[in-house]
Write a protein that holds these residues in place. Structure first.
Motif: not given
Lengths: 260, 260, 260, 260
Positions: B22-23, B26, B84-85, B253-257
């Motif tokens: 998925t990254a 992006s 996507v990104s 955005g990319v939500p991390d963790a």
């Protein structure tokens, strides 16, 4: 849905589908939208030439006139056809959709026919009503090679068709109306960038219709080869690389580590 | 949410996340969007120079051409990448998102790489296809100091990144599509105001790519220092002053963790 | 709702509300939005003068630059503040909202202060960074009378404030984002019509800030009397004639006396 | 719905409906929207003439000024009236709606009266306030025949009215706000294409009001015959060919005979 075992995707079946009433309404919608798009874009090109005789877009203001006509006319043309035909308004878009398997080949051919006919008709109406002005055909700048112009048109068509694919993606929910705006904005940006170099057609129907009525097919291949390749690539990249579709329940952002 | 004690945000973990499929999608989306954005903006700058030789944007019409290309291209570029990104299309936006903790640092670095590569590629394609025209690099007006230009670029980038933060805020409901339009409009307004003075880049990738291909890095720092400071401040002001959040686990955005 | 008997709308109560944290965030949002709006509009005016020395908007292209800056900057400025402060970005809008009872007078005064301060700050930043260009103040055309210009500005402000009222009306459902676009388009249309005659400010804060920094208050009354009368009339006509309401407790802007 | 046997659609009944409070609010909304639309469009035409004396739209920048004013003003004018009157802002739209049976004839006549009055009032305000400039009437280019200009205006009005029909179609769900934008974009594209040839009025009220105040009715028939025919055809094609409906009792505009 239940009776699909009889090879419903045979050519004969697909052709029968292509002449069903809903399909005929699609062709009418494509005809109407393409007619008004070409009428506006070619009309604006004639209008900008009226003041500044010579080749199209010879000063920034003329370029703006043509680019704005592209953006505004394409957005509204896509919008008024979107719910019936998908709002292609462009043989390159139809080609990309056919390559990606989103519409059948017979239907695509009818779309092409409707688009071509609409473009020729629009140019004829312009030629008949606007006395004393000739319909311009798309030309590439003197310093451009045919190959370079074709690459530019291909890049622009990739951008446009990719935007159409994103806007048509039903997973986005209710964004199709704003999608039409985005397609128009992308077309406007494209013309601002490439108008003075490759002509900035990005639409084979538009280039073909004006060439028919102007009687000049010089460099016509530029407006077909690049755009069709670009359109096919755009559909392939969209469907397989960036938006691959297995089961897309979660979409926005990169959802990483949603569960372990 | 409950199992966050195992330090899932370690650098190694974050890096593994940054190369997940998925990254990678992006990064492809950022590459495509930035490519077309830079292609349109730099192309429009070349186009406006074609008619009026000399520095970019030497008359109001040329300024309009570049500003409209910015507005239209950025809106559609953000739109096609948004799902996507997150639709950064700008290293300054990515920087602001990283400072605000909305994407991880490894992911941000990959975003930067994709954006830079796309910008350089777009300028190379323009240079190769458009024979006889050189790719322009951003320049500041003669009467401007480097510090003044950097402040102007910083102010503009604050405006742009702040708009991206508002548009990305999922609390607004289904407004992300119109958010892309707003980001484009803000960029267009910025270029109309600052184009003839600081150059109106507001996008370090755009300035960097055109400088690489043009071979001129004069005043390049202007297009990095101001924008990065402005972007960081915009994120901080948005997240802490105007739109303070109790629990910001949901964000584009990319939500991390988010969970383990 | 039930406990409103204790005169919660007393001046002291309203003032306390006006300095509550949510209210302070509103003032910050108004400051940020007005700052960027004025920065873009006055910056675009300076930019268009750079090429064509003399009075502002002396040719159609300069007029377009200023009008587009108005439309784009106002749409995005209203958008980024809409969810916090209602997105006034204009003392005339705040005045119309106060006359219509949609925000309290103390809150309106704080809005005005934030808007004025933002406008002055934006003009100062422009003056300091853009060396060699003076900040222009709004002027009326030589052939215009002060009364005629004030009528024109009043008519335009009526149009703008009426559009804000329609866009802010929560009965329209989820249209507030597109409402911000409409407010921007109305402002752009206004400037295209009136720019060369009355100056096309339609925003007392913008006229005041640029007059402060330019040091010229000639005809300043034109940019206050007409707009404030027009704004008040717009609110009255909207709320009582075209969109009469049974119970208007829900409205954008800072809701006063929501509960006790 | 059940009690429709008593011929509720008699002329007397319909007339009574036409003077009900909700109908009066519709006329007020049409008056306000048409006033501001005409004010912006005719004002922009005067503004572009101020710099370049002579006929309207004699260079691409002037054409852009008028086209942008059309697009921006029409989009916002339609938007602010959409929820009350359906946002016609144009006698040709009202005519097409009446031909299609979407509003009753008495209501349509009141709409026409409100639109005409608004247009005349807007032109009078412009004439009185903007000293030293005359209000221009729409003219066709010298090389155009009256028939050709009428065909062009008819084609453009078909495009505009068709877009209004699509935008007003409630089957599209919540898209009416973006529909207003689309109507404006279509109008802008139309003016860019036809402005220098037929004048690009597409709105009989606008042509009539400016002709009244300018005192010149030359070619006035061009701005009525073509548009009314085009509008009627657009409604017929939309309702019967492309978007055929089983039961169209719900539609925007003033719904007649909703109940007895």
């Amino acid at each position: 849905m239940f009776f699909c075992k009889m090879a419903p995707t045979s050519l004969a079946y697909r052709f029968r589908q292509s002449v069903a009433p809903t399909a005929l309404r699609s062709y009418a919608a494509e005809f109407i939208s393409t007619f008004f798009y070409v009428f506006s874009v070619v009309g604006a090109s004639i209008a900008s030439r009226k003041f500044v005789p010579g080749a199209a877009a010879t000063d920034p203001s003329s370029l703006l006139v043509v680019a704005m006509a592209n953006a505004f006319a394409l957005a509204s043309a896509v919008y008024i056809a979107a719910n019936v035909s998908g709002g292609h308004v462009n043989p390159a878009v139809t080609f990309g959709m056919a390559v990606g398997g989103h519409i059948s080949v017979p239907t695509a051919l009818f779309y092409w026919f409707a688009q071509m006919l609409a473009s020729i008709m629009a140019c004829i109406v312009l030629r008949v009503t606007i006395v004393g002005q000739r319909v311009p055909s798309y030309v590439i700048a003197e310093e451009m090679t045919g190959f370079g112009a074709s690459v530019v048109e291909g890049v622009l068509t990739f951008a446009l068709v990719y935007t159409v694919f994103v806007a048509s993606d039903q997973r986005r929910g209710s964004c199709s109306a704003i999608g039409a705006v985005m397609v128009g904005l992308m077309a406007g940006a494209n013309v601002l960038a490439a108008g003075p170099f490759s002509g900035g057609s990005v639409n084979p129907a538009c280039a073909f219709g004006s060439a028919i009525v102007a009687g000049s097919f010089k460099n016509q291949a530029v407006y077909w080869i690049g755009p069709l390749i670009g359109a096919a690539l755009a559909g392939i990249v969209h469907d397989n690389v960036v938006f691959p579709t297995e089961n897309v329940d979660s979409f926005t952002g990169v959802p990483d580590a949603v569960a372990v």
